[in-house]
Design an enzyme around this catalytic site. Sequence first.
Site, PDB file in Angstrom:
ATOM      1  N   ASP A  45       0.818  -1.206   0.000  1.00 51.19           N
ATOM      2  CA  ASP A  45       0.000   0.000   0.000  1.00 51.19           C
ATOM      3  C   ASP A  45       0.853   1.258   0.000  1.00 51.19           C
ATOM      4  O   ASP A  45       0.509   2.253  -0.638  1.00 51.19           O
ATOM      5  CB  ASP A  45      -0.926   0.012   1.217  1.00 51.19           C
ATOM      6  CG  ASP A  45      -2.126  -0.905   1.031  1.00 51.19           C
ATOM      7  OD1 ASP A  45      -2.339  -1.382  -0.096  1.00 51.19           O
ATOM      8  OD2 ASP A  45      -2.848  -1.146   2.016  1.00 51.19           O
ATOM      9  N   ASN A 121      -5.457   8.618   1.879  1.00 52.61           N
ATOM     10  CA  ASN A 121      -5.885   7.999   3.136  1.00 52.61           C
ATOM     11  C   ASN A 121      -6.443   9.008   4.131  1.00 52.61           C
ATOM     12  O   ASN A 121      -7.599   8.929   4.518  1.00 52.61           O
ATOM     13  CB  ASN A 121      -4.726   7.248   3.793  1.00 52.61           C
ATOM     14  CG  ASN A 121      -4.632   5.809   3.334  1.00 52.61           C
ATOM     15  OD1 ASN A 121      -5.446   5.344   2.560  1.00 52.61           O
ATOM     16  ND2 ASN A 121      -3.627   5.102   3.820  1.00 52.61           N
ATOM     17  N   ALA A 184      -6.781  11.090  21.318  1.00 58.52           N
ATOM     18  CA  ALA A 184      -6.579  11.293  22.756  1.00 58.52           C
ATOM     19  C   ALA A 184      -7.164  12.615  23.228  1.00 58.52           C
ATOM     20  O   ALA A 184      -6.459  13.476  23.770  1.00 58.52           O
ATOM     21  CB  ALA A 184      -5.088  11.211  23.094  1.00 58.52           C
TER      22      ALA A 184
END
Length: 268
Positions: A45, A121, A184
């Site tokens: 990829d 992506n 987070a």
Amino acid sequence: MKVAIAHNNNEETLKVVAHLKELLNNKQIVYDAKYPDIVITVGGDGTLINAFHRYVNQVDSIRFIGVHTGHLGFYTDWRSYDVEKMVDALTFKKPEAAKYPLLEVTMETESGEQKHFLALNESAVKRVSHTLEADVYIDDQLFENFRGDGLCVSTPTGSTAYSKSLGGAVIHPQLKALQMTEIASINNRVFRTLSAPIVIAPDQWITIIPNTDHFVMTIDGERKNIRNAKKIISRISKHAIQFDRFGHHHFWSRVQNAFISDKKDDTI
């Protein structure tokens, strides 16, 4: 038909590339690394993502084909032992492309300058050693005041990558949508965020206004140190990546094989 080959330098890959070039030459298919109609990537990829960015200015006129020579990849439809079938399909089958959404990122500086990026992506905004504080807008409406390590906006094809590791949903690549996941986030009596991924409609956009003059932005993992950015806007691009449909790419089988199945054979 003009074809280019992009590849990594692994030993197995180089053997496949040599065989592939011989097959293309036997079929009298023209090799053109500058202005190809088709880009064949050999590797994984990462190799295909690198090739996408190499040819990003020609993305509307190029179809991509991925051959993987290592572990299972989501963008690589063909195995190394299938290249003869692949070249035969190139020669005998009518070209047909499957189009998947791309992420367009616009960064506007304090001086009004705009920089544009395309991601296959995802794009992430974060600070390395400090908390990122940012206002997040959906369209032109304030959605949340974010505090945490960062924010990630991904495409459907990118939903199995960094976004998934952040707790994002896996989205079928035929859906024209973007997903934002928090990295987070800080949630207590003072600071509050949604603390869940969100998926926006095709005609919507996400604006991140950082409350800092220095942060890191990544585009498909490539790090960019940013200073004096006023805002970052993420939306579905008018451009799309095109893959040849004759590949035997089955998305949910690939997801199952990558994350659930304990099978050693990844030939799906």
